[in-house]
Motif scaffolding. Structure first.
Motif, PDB file in Angstrom:
ATOM      1  N   TYR A   1       0.922  -1.179  -0.120  1.00 38.92           N
ATOM      2  CA  TYR A   1       0.007   0.016  -0.037  1.00 38.92           C
ATOM      3  C   TYR A   1       0.949   1.232   0.101  1.00 38.92           C
ATOM      4  O   TYR A   1       1.680   1.433   0.730  1.00 38.92           O
ATOM      5  N   HIS A   2       0.408   2.251  -0.828  1.00 36.07           N
ATOM      6  CA  HIS A   2       1.042   3.583  -0.697  1.00 36.07           C
ATOM      7  C   HIS A   2       0.109   4.677  -0.453  1.00 36.07           C
ATOM      8  O   HIS A   2      -0.624   4.795  -1.134  1.00 36.07           O
ATOM      9  N   LEU A   3       0.372   5.498   0.594  1.00 34.36           N
ATOM     10  CA  LEU A   3      -0.417   6.370   1.033  1.00 34.36           C
ATOM     11  C   LEU A   3      -0.239   7.734   0.169  1.00 34.36           C
ATOM     12  O   LEU A   3       1.010   8.053   0.170  1.00 34.36           O
ATOM     13  N   ALA A   4      -1.153   8.146  -0.970  1.00 31.48           N
ATOM     14  CA  ALA A   4      -0.912   9.016  -1.608  1.00 31.48           C
ATOM     15  C   ALA A   4      -0.837  10.332  -0.730  1.00 31.48           C
ATOM     16  O   ALA A   4      -1.398  10.632  -0.024  1.00 31.48           O
ATOM     17  N   SER A   5      -0.054  11.489  -1.746  1.00 33.93           N
ATOM     18  CA  SER A   5       0.007  12.645  -0.785  1.00 33.93           C
ATOM     19  C   SER A   5      -1.195  13.334  -0.657  1.00 33.93           C
ATOM     20  O   SER A   5      -1.313  14.376   0.122  1.00 33.93           O
ATOM     21  N   ASP A   6      -1.983  13.129  -1.633  1.00 33.89           N
ATOM     22  CA  ASP A   6      -3.422  13.844  -1.665  1.00 33.89           C
ATOM     23  C   ASP A   6      -4.517  13.104  -0.950  1.00 33.89           C
ATOM     24  O   ASP A   6      -5.486  13.495  -0.742  1.00 33.89           O
ATOM     25  N   SER A   7      -4.123  12.010  -0.247  1.00 34.22           N
ATOM     26  CA  SER A   7      -5.085  11.357   0.523  1.00 34.22           C
ATOM     27  C   SER A   7      -5.577  12.026   1.838  1.00 34.22           C
ATOM     28  O   SER A   7      -4.712  12.794   2.299  1.00 34.22           O
ATOM     29  N   SER A   8      -6.826  11.976   2.121  1.00 31.29           N
ATOM     30  CA  SER A   8      -7.455  12.599   3.227  1.00 31.29           C
ATOM     31  C   SER A   8      -6.664  12.075   4.408  1.00 31.29           C
ATOM     32  O   SER A   8      -6.663  12.792   5.581  1.00 31.29           O
ATOM     33  N   ALA A   9      -6.127  11.027   4.556  1.00 32.88           N
ATOM     34  CA  ALA A   9      -5.320  10.453   5.613  1.00 32.88           C
ATOM     35  C   ALA A   9      -3.949  10.699   5.793  1.00 32.88           C
ATOM     36  O   ALA A   9      -2.866  10.415   6.666  1.00 32.88           O
ATOM     37  N   ALA A  10      -3.488  11.681   4.598  1.00 31.44           N
ATOM     38  CA  ALA A  10      -1.841  12.004   4.762  1.00 31.44           C
ATOM     39  C   ALA A  10      -1.964  13.401   5.327  1.00 31.44           C
ATOM     40  O   ALA A  10      -2.868  14.083   5.351  1.00 31.44           O
ATOM     41  N   ILE A  11      -0.933  13.422   6.183  1.00 27.63           N
ATOM     42  CA  ILE A  11      -0.845  14.737   7.124  1.00 27.63           C
ATOM     43  C   ILE A  11      -0.452  16.085   6.395  1.00 27.63           C
ATOM     44  O   ILE A  11       0.224  16.081   5.102  1.00 27.63           O
ATOM     45  N   LYS A  12      -1.248  17.136   6.717  1.00 28.68           N
ATOM     46  CA  LYS A  12      -1.213  18.261   5.895  1.00 28.68           C
ATOM     47  C   LYS A  12      -0.857  19.365   6.875  1.00 28.68           C
ATOM     48  O   LYS A  12      -1.354  19.715   7.878  1.00 28.68           O
ATOM     49  N   ASN A  13       0.533  19.792   6.659  1.00 34.91           N
ATOM     50  CA  ASN A  13       0.959  21.026   7.548  1.00 34.91           C
ATOM     51  C   ASN A  13       0.951  22.203   6.797  1.00 34.91           C
ATOM     52  O   ASN A  13       1.787  22.304   5.650  1.00 34.91           O
ATOM     53  N   THR A  14       0.394  23.277   7.310  1.00 36.93           N
ATOM     54  CA  THR A  14       0.166  24.398   6.512  1.00 36.93           C
ATOM     55  C   THR A  14       0.572  25.514   7.434  1.00 36.93           C
ATOM     56  O   THR A  14       0.591  25.638   8.685  1.00 36.93           O
TER      57      THR A  14
END
Length: 203
Positions: free
Chosen positions: A43-56
């Motif tokens: 499995y590869h967690l896509a960068s645009d997945s809702s489960a990928a951490i987003k630091n803004t």
């Protein structure tokens, strides 16, 4: 009724009424951790997945933001985003604060990268889809039970599964919600045996 309830308390409340005990059955349980699931599914967690951490970045004045954007390693790319009038600029270095690479030395680069950018507070429905399909294709006979926090998450998963090619037709009729708010008639279906070749998925 909870399996851990103290039956003697209820018995004494009802005038020391008799308590009937029914012997249960135990089943072997095999534990797979998230990293094991990643490896098993490749499995590869896509960068645009809702489960990928987003630091803004936090909001700041346009001039201050512009100075920070130009100084960053992604200056040109972020300038394009800035030109599109985004309120926030994505930080490429966002990582899971709980990730410790030393704990995963025996795992693949793909798994480590996925764990590195995983937001552990978000349900990865893409992963759940892949895992349920994998179990349905390779697992032994029996139902699949998925535990989710609430009715909203249960319905989200059901809505996603019934749209998959894998669960088209009669298979989608056996993807069932398990929640106290579900009607009695729907709850009864959980205890029915599906047709041959159909796996029941309760969540």
């Amino acid at each position: 009724m909870s399996a851990t309830v103290d039956a003697t308390i209820f018995s004494s409340y009802f005038g020391n009424c008799p308590v009937v005990k029914v012997e249960g059955r135990t089943f072997p349980v095999k534990t797979f951790y998230l990293e094991d699931i990643y490896e098993m599914l490749d499995y590869h967690l896509a960068s645009d997945s809702s489960a990928a951490i987003k630091n803004t970045s936090t909001k700041m004045s346009k001039n201050a933001r512009l100075r920070n954007i130009v100084k960053s390693s992604r200056g040109r790319q972020n300038l394009v985003q800035y030109g599109w009038d985004d309120d926030e600029v994505v930080d490429e270095e966002a990582i899971n604060p709980h990730f410790d690479e030393l704990l995963y030395q025996s795992y693949s680069v793909t798994t480590k990268n996925s764990l590195r950018k995983l937001n552990e507070d978000v349900i990865d429905f893409d992963l759940l889809e892949e895992l349920i399909i994998y179990i349905d294709k390779t697992g032994e006979k029996g139902a699949i039970l998925v535990f989710l926090p609430g009715m909203g998450d249960i319905l989200s998963l059901i809505n996603r599964l019934v749209l998959l090619e894998h669960f088209r037709g009669a298979l989608s009729d056996w993807i069932l919600p398990l929640h106290s708010s579900v009607s009695t008639s729907e709850q009864h279906k959980v205890f029915q045996v599906p047709p041959s070749g159909v796996r029941k998925v309760g969540n």
